[in-house]
Design a protein around this motif. Structure first.
Motif, mmCIF file in Angstrom:
data_model
loop_
_atom_site.group_PDB
_atom_site.id
_atom_site.type_symbol
_atom_site.label_atom_id
_atom_site.label_comp_id
_atom_site.label_asym_id
_atom_site.label_seq_id
_atom_site.Cartn_x
_atom_site.Cartn_y
_atom_site.Cartn_z
ATOM 1 N N THR A 343 -22.848 -25.973 -3.836
ATOM 2 C CA THR A 343 -23.476 -27.019 -4.666
ATOM 3 C C THR A 343 -22.574 -27.527 -5.787
ATOM 4 N N GLY A 344 -21.538 -26.748 -6.138
ATOM 5 C CA GLY A 344 -20.660 -27.147 -7.235
ATOM 6 C C GLY A 344 -21.025 -26.510 -8.557
ATOM 7 N N PHE A 345 -22.110 -25.738 -8.594
ATOM 8 C CA PHE A 345 -22.516 -25.076 -9.837
ATOM 9 C C PHE A 345 -21.424 -24.121 -10.319
ATOM 10 N N GLY A 346 -21.093 -24.200 -11.603
ATOM 11 C CA GLY A 346 -20.150 -23.260 -12.226
ATOM 12 C C GLY A 346 -18.682 -23.528 -11.959
ATOM 13 N N ILE A 347 -18.367 -24.594 -11.214
ATOM 14 C CA ILE A 347 -16.971 -24.859 -10.857
ATOM 15 C C ILE A 347 -16.137 -25.190 -12.105
ATOM 16 N N ASP A 348 -16.703 -25.981 -13.039
ATOM 17 C CA ASP A 348 -15.962 -26.314 -14.266
ATOM 18 C C ASP A 348 -15.640 -25.054 -15.067
ATOM 19 N N GLU A 349 -16.609 -24.143 -15.132
ATOM 20 C CA GLU A 349 -16.381 -22.888 -15.856
ATOM 21 C C GLU A 349 -15.286 -22.063 -15.172
ATOM 22 N N LEU A 350 -15.276 -22.082 -13.844
ATOM 23 C CA LEU A 350 -14.251 -21.348 -13.104
ATOM 24 C C LEU A 350 -12.867 -21.929 -13.374
ATOM 25 N N LEU A 351 -12.747 -23.240 -13.354
ATOM 26 C CA LEU A 351 -11.454 -23.886 -13.610
ATOM 27 C C LEU A 351 -10.946 -23.553 -15.014
ATOM 28 N N ASN A 352 -11.844 -23.538 -15.980
ATOM 29 C CA ASN A 352 -11.442 -23.178 -17.348
ATOM 30 C C ASN A 352 -10.994 -21.720 -17.426
ATOM 31 N N ALA A 353 -11.682 -20.856 -16.682
ATOM 32 C CA ALA A 353 -11.317 -19.436 -16.671
ATOM 33 C C ALA A 353 -9.936 -19.240 -16.053
ATOM 34 N N ILE A 354 -9.634 -20.010 -14.995
ATOM 35 C CA ILE A 354 -8.306 -19.933 -14.379
ATOM 36 C C ILE A 354 -7.234 -20.369 -15.376
ATOM 37 N N ALA A 355 -7.499 -21.498 -16.064
ATOM 38 C CA ALA A 355 -6.531 -22.012 -17.041
ATOM 39 C C ALA A 355 -6.289 -21.002 -18.163
ATOM 40 N N ASP A 356 -7.366 -20.357 -18.615
ATOM 41 C CA ASP A 356 -7.235 -19.365 -19.705
ATOM 42 C C ASP A 356 -6.469 -18.126 -19.256
ATOM 43 N N SER A 357 -6.540 -17.800 -17.961
ATOM 44 C CA SER A 357 -5.920 -16.581 -17.454
ATOM 45 C C SER A 357 -4.447 -16.753 -17.092
ATOM 46 N N LEU A 358 -4.020 -17.989 -16.902
ATOM 47 C CA LEU A 358 -2.627 -18.238 -16.529
ATOM 48 C C LEU A 358 -1.688 -17.977 -17.697
ATOM 49 N N PRO A 359 -0.451 -17.615 -17.402
ATOM 50 C CA PRO A 359 0.534 -17.447 -18.480
ATOM 51 C C PRO A 359 0.666 -18.732 -19.288
ATOM 52 N N LYS A 360 0.853 -18.587 -20.567
ATOM 53 C CA LYS A 360 0.951 -19.757 -21.451
ATOM 54 C C LYS A 360 2.348 -20.361 -21.333
ATOM 55 N N THR A 361 2.475 -21.331 -20.467
ATOM 56 C CA THR A 361 3.787 -21.949 -20.224
ATOM 57 C C THR A 361 3.827 -23.395 -20.709
ATOM 58 N N ARG A 362 2.847 -23.790 -21.513
ATOM 59 C CA ARG A 362 2.773 -25.177 -21.984
ATOM 60 C C ARG A 362 2.940 -25.246 -23.494
ATOM 61 N N ARG A 363 3.388 -26.387 -23.946
ATOM 62 C CA ARG A 363 3.434 -26.621 -25.381
ATOM 63 C C ARG A 363 3.260 -28.108 -25.656
ATOM 64 N N ARG A 364 2.932 -28.420 -26.896
ATOM 65 C CA ARG A 364 2.704 -29.818 -27.299
ATOM 66 C C ARG A 364 3.941 -30.339 -28.013
ATOM 67 N N ALA A 365 4.174 -31.643 -27.885
ATOM 68 C CA ALA A 365 5.360 -32.238 -28.507
ATOM 69 C C ALA A 365 5.152 -33.723 -28.756
ATOM 70 N N LYS A 366 5.893 -34.237 -29.783
ATOM 71 C CA LYS A 366 6.006 -35.676 -30.023
ATOM 72 C C LYS A 366 7.276 -36.153 -29.343
ATOM 73 N N ILE A 367 7.177 -37.218 -28.581
ATOM 74 C CA ILE A 367 8.314 -37.679 -27.784
ATOM 75 C C ILE A 367 8.482 -39.192 -27.948
ATOM 76 N N LEU A 368 9.702 -39.617 -28.158
ATOM 77 C CA LEU A 368 10.015 -41.041 -28.223
ATOM 78 C C LEU A 368 10.844 -41.399 -26.992
ATOM 79 N N ILE A 369 10.234 -42.163 -26.100
ATOM 80 C CA ILE A 369 10.860 -42.470 -24.812
ATOM 81 C C ILE A 369 11.441 -43.885 -24.852
#
Length: 422
Positions: A343-369
């Motif tokens: 039915t799709g119930f709880g899928i958003d919560e699962l995706l967030n749980a996956i994101a929280d469990s993954l190694p932190k390999t991201r960062r934020r930045a200001k970029i001038l392209i």
């Protein structure tokens, strides 16, 4: 083929088991019944005998064997399936007494695997497991082999043919091992490329028929076969999955598990199961509507431990919660998510749980392209989330959260370290 023809060709099976108290015999026989039906048999009855240990000669006791023979005669039974691994002697004695072909649990599972394997690797794994299982059992086939030999142009009956068959099986086993080694080398090279490119992987593991394929399709539109049968899908499937934070990971499905999965099968499908070992996060999917849910989770966790997955992030995914709404009122223990892949119930919560469990390999930045390097903006969208985009005289000013590996490649365009609010 019409439905009536299918019914006529369906084998009528009798299930037999010896309850020694070493495992839950009743639950195991129920699972055996599902396996038999998944293989296309019609289970007409089950017989369970309590004994301190199985009979060395006939698996069940002499009195129970007579009951089995009478039942087979009176009910036109085509097949006897034992809920344990039988020796060649036990198979021979049961067949000689009953006149009915007899197989064991391992043979049944291998038969299902042989029917469901689609990829070259899956077919090799199945054949290798079948041959390894049959090789030590060839000794009990001397008489049947002698009936096949004899006459002009043949190698002769009995043991000479048996030894020839043994050599053929051993040669075939070596050939299949070499073929599988080549596939495993390619798989290891693929995993190393993923690691080099910093592609995270999430593996779906769990009991067969827990809804893993349905979940795979829900998350990625993979088009994997969904069927209410044990081992409906056998070959692993990998698809790209987009997470809420913009990261893209590789989602990999694996072969389902069963209670008392024979060691030979674990060994044969080691390369497939090793997908869990290479994964950054493991989803342990179980059927929340099953009375055996806790046992299924335990079986999966034990296998993961044997593969060397201890210490990896594991998310227990309670699937089919739409069938047990009362479960939603109970607190969960550890990292657990309730979902319904159907039915799709709880899928958003699962995706967030996956994101929280993954190694932190991201960062934020200001970029001038610079406008001459506009392709970088597309790269940021592919590797992260663009939070702000402003066109200025100097170029495109962007605030983004992206994979650190990609930001390292465009470091010269980063105009400020990612600190403070933007």
């Amino acid at each position: 083929m019409e439905e009536t023809d299918l019914k006529e060709n369906t084998e009528k099976a009798l299930l037999i088991s010896v309850d020694t108290g070493d495992f839950d015999a009743e639950a195991s026989v129920l699972e055996l019944e599902q396996l038999a039906e998944s293989a296309g048999a019609q289970v007409v009855s089950t017989m369970v005998q309590k004994r301190p240990s199985p009979s060395v000669s006939s698996f069940v006791g002499e009195g129970r064997l007579k009951e089995i023979c009478e039942f087979c005669d009176n009910n036109d039974v085509d097949l006897i399936i034992a809920d344990s691994e039988l020796t060649p002697v036990q198979v021979k004695n049961i067949e000689d007494s009953s006149g009915v072909r007899t197989i064991d649990r391992t043979t049944l599972i291998l038969d299902i695997f042989a029917k469901r394997a689609r990829s070259a690797e899956g077919k090799i794994q199945v054949e290798l497991a079948q041959l390894k299982y049959s090789l030590p059992r060839l000794a009990g086939m001397g008489k049947s082999l002698s009936r096949l030999g004899g006459g002009i142009g043949t190698r002769g009956p009995g043991e000479s043919k048996l030894e020839t068959d043994r050599r053929h099986v051993r040669r075939r086993i070596e050939y299949l091992k070499e073929s599988l080694d080549k596939i495993e080398k390619r798989r290891r090279a693929m995993h190393k490329r993923r690691e080099k490119n910093r592609v995270s992987a999430v593996a779906i593991v769990g009991y067969t028929n827990a809804g893993k394929s349905t979940l795979m399709n829900r998350l990625t539109n993979a088009g994997v076969l969904e069927e209410d049968k044990l081992f409906a899908t056998l070959d692993p499937t990998a698809r790209r999955l987009a997470l809420p934070d913009g990261r893209r990971v590789m989602l990999v499905d694996t072969v389902g598990l069963v209670r008392r999965l024979p060691h030979k099968l674990v060994e044969a499908f080691r390369s497939t199961l090793d997908e869990a070992l290479w994964a950054d996060v493991i989803l342990n999917v179980c059927d929340a509507s099953s009375d055996e849910c806790a046992e299924h989770v335990k079986v999966t966790n034990e296998l993961l431990s044997s593969l060397g997955c201890d210490g990896k992030p594991v998310i227990n995914v309670l699937n089919k919660c739409d069938l047990v709404p009362e479960l939603l009122d109970f607190p969960v223990i550890g990292k657990t998510v309730r979902i319904s892949a159907a039915t799709g119930f709880g899928i958003d919560e699962l995706l967030n749980a996956i994101a929280d469990s993954l190694p932190k390999t991201r960062r934020r930045a200001k970029i001038l392209i610079p406008y001459t390097d506009g392709n970088i903006l597309n790269g940021l969208r592919e590797n992260g989330i663009v939070e702000k985009e402003e066109y200025t005289d100097e170029g495109i000013f962007v605030v983004a959260e992206a994979d650190a590996s990609y930001l390292d490649k465009i470091e010269k365009f980063i105009c400020e370290s990612p600190t403070g609010d933007y």
